[in-house]
Design a protein around this motif. Structure first.
Motif, PDB file in Angstrom:
ATOM      1  N   GLN A   1       0.832  -1.198   0.000  1.00  0.00           N
ATOM      2  CA  GLN A   1       0.000   0.000   0.000  1.00  0.00           C
ATOM      3  C   GLN A   1       0.868   1.249   0.000  1.00  0.00           C
ATOM      4  N   ASP A   2       0.372   2.293  -0.694  1.00  0.00           N
ATOM      5  CA  ASP A   2       1.078   3.567  -0.664  1.00  0.00           C
ATOM      6  C   ASP A   2       0.593   4.375   0.544  1.00  0.00           C
ATOM      7  N   LYS A   3       1.013   5.620   0.649  1.00  0.00           N
ATOM      8  CA  LYS A   3       0.682   6.410   1.839  1.00  0.00           C
ATOM      9  C   LYS A   3      -0.809   6.724   1.962  1.00  0.00           C
ATOM     10  N   TRP A   4      -1.581   6.526   0.887  1.00  0.00           N
ATOM     11  CA  TRP A   4      -3.031   6.729   0.923  1.00  0.00           C
ATOM     12  C   TRP A   4      -3.788   5.414   1.074  1.00  0.00           C
ATOM     13  N   GLY A   5      -3.029   4.341   1.226  1.00  0.00           N
ATOM     14  CA  GLY A   5      -3.644   3.033   1.391  1.00  0.00           C
ATOM     15  C   GLY A   5      -3.979   2.324   0.092  1.00  0.00           C
ATOM     16  N   PHE A   6      -3.639   2.938  -1.034  1.00  0.00           N
ATOM     17  CA  PHE A   6      -3.930   2.317  -2.323  1.00  0.00           C
ATOM     18  C   PHE A   6      -2.987   1.152  -2.590  1.00  0.00           C
ATOM     19  N   THR A   7      -3.546   0.075  -3.113  1.00  0.00           N
ATOM     20  CA  THR A   7      -2.748  -1.025  -3.643  1.00  0.00           C
ATOM     21  C   THR A   7      -2.841  -0.937  -5.160  1.00  0.00           C
ATOM     22  N   LEU A   8      -2.079  -1.765  -5.835  1.00  0.00           N
ATOM     23  CA  LEU A   8      -2.180  -1.787  -7.289  1.00  0.00           C
ATOM     24  C   LEU A   8      -3.593  -2.177  -7.720  1.00  0.00           C
ATOM     25  N   ALA A   9      -4.254  -3.045  -6.963  1.00  0.00           N
ATOM     26  CA  ALA A   9      -5.628  -3.445  -7.304  1.00  0.00           C
ATOM     27  C   ALA A   9      -6.571  -2.237  -7.323  1.00  0.00           C
ATOM     28  N   HIS A  10      -6.391  -1.285  -6.427  1.00  0.00           N
ATOM     29  CA  HIS A  10      -7.203  -0.066  -6.441  1.00  0.00           C
ATOM     30  C   HIS A  10      -6.967   0.705  -7.741  1.00  0.00           C
ATOM     31  N   ASP A  11      -5.692   0.878  -8.088  1.00  0.00           N
ATOM     32  CA  ASP A  11      -5.346   1.628  -9.302  1.00  0.00           C
ATOM     33  C   ASP A  11      -5.849   0.939 -10.559  1.00  0.00           C
ATOM     34  N   VAL A  12      -5.713  -0.375 -10.597  1.00  0.00           N
ATOM     35  CA  VAL A  12      -6.162  -1.158 -11.758  1.00  0.00           C
ATOM     36  C   VAL A  12      -7.679  -1.059 -11.891  1.00  0.00           C
ATOM     37  N   ALA A  13      -8.399  -1.127 -10.769  1.00  0.00           N
ATOM     38  CA  ALA A  13      -9.864  -1.014 -10.807  1.00  0.00           C
ATOM     39  C   ALA A  13     -10.285   0.377 -11.273  1.00  0.00           C
ATOM     40  N   ARG A  14      -9.598   1.405 -10.792  1.00  0.00           N
ATOM     41  CA  ARG A  14      -9.914   2.780 -11.194  1.00  0.00           C
ATOM     42  C   ARG A  14      -9.683   2.977 -12.689  1.00  0.00           C
ATOM     43  N   GLY A  15      -8.669   2.287 -13.220  1.00  0.00           N
ATOM     44  CA  GLY A  15      -8.343   2.426 -14.638  1.00  0.00           C
ATOM     45  C   GLY A  15      -9.094   1.474 -15.556  1.00  0.00           C
TER      46      GLY A  15
END
Length: 170
Positions: free
Chosen positions: A69-83
């Motif tokens: 997780q990054d400093k905002w709690g995002f994982t790659l799965a969050h980014d992939v879902a957003r994209g």
């Protein structure tokens, strides 16, 4: 230590470009640590070109941590879902990505997929996360899809709720 940082930067740059061959070369020939962090404190998997399933697979099969997780709690799965990258999400889950990790706002990847209108991703994530989890502000995937006028996603989620015997709020 400096060499590790430079190697991590090289690997991150190749991953961000979606350069699968260079990623593979750096991992196999130069033996770069797949989980080393670049100058910005991120791993190559965290900064990879999101739609590049070949890069994702190469990093993951070499031991990249899929749940960092990054400093905002995002994982790659969050980014992939957003994209909206269903193929990349499938690779991530195949290699152990947890799609039930919440970010700082209490969002799961399914919340982003619903808000952005990615029906295929919502359908893929629903059996893994459910369709009823709420964000920290109390919004379900259906609420987010409605607020963003994602009619296809709204219709599918309402259908799922009806099949469960739960009436969606209007």
């Amino acid at each position: 230590m400096v060499k590790d940082g430079l190697d991590a930067d090289k690997l991150s740059k190749a991953a961000a470009r979606g350069d699968w061959q260079e990623v593979k070369r750096l991992l196999s020939q130069e033996k770069v640590n797949v989980n080393a962090v670049n100058q910005y404190g991120q791993t190559a998997l965290q900064v990879m070109m999101l739609g590049s399933t070949a890069v994702a697979k190469e990093l993951l099969k070499n031991g990249a941590g899929p749940n960092v997780q990054d400093k905002w709690g995002f994982t790659l799965a969050h980014d992939v879902a957003r994209g909206g990258f269903l193929d990349t999400m499938m690779v991530l889950t195949q290699y152990g990505a947890d799609v039930n990790i919440r970010d700082a706002a209490g969002c799961l990847p399914i919340h982003f997929a619903a808000r952005e209108g990615y029906l295929g991703l919502v359908q893929y994530l629903a059996p893994r996360s459910g369709i009823l989890p709420k964000t920290a502000s109390g919004q379900t995937p259906l609420d987010l899809a409605r607020a963003s006028n994602r009619s296809e996603v709204v219709a599918w989620l309402e259908q799922q709720l009806q099949a469960m015997g739960t009436q969606p709020p209007h």
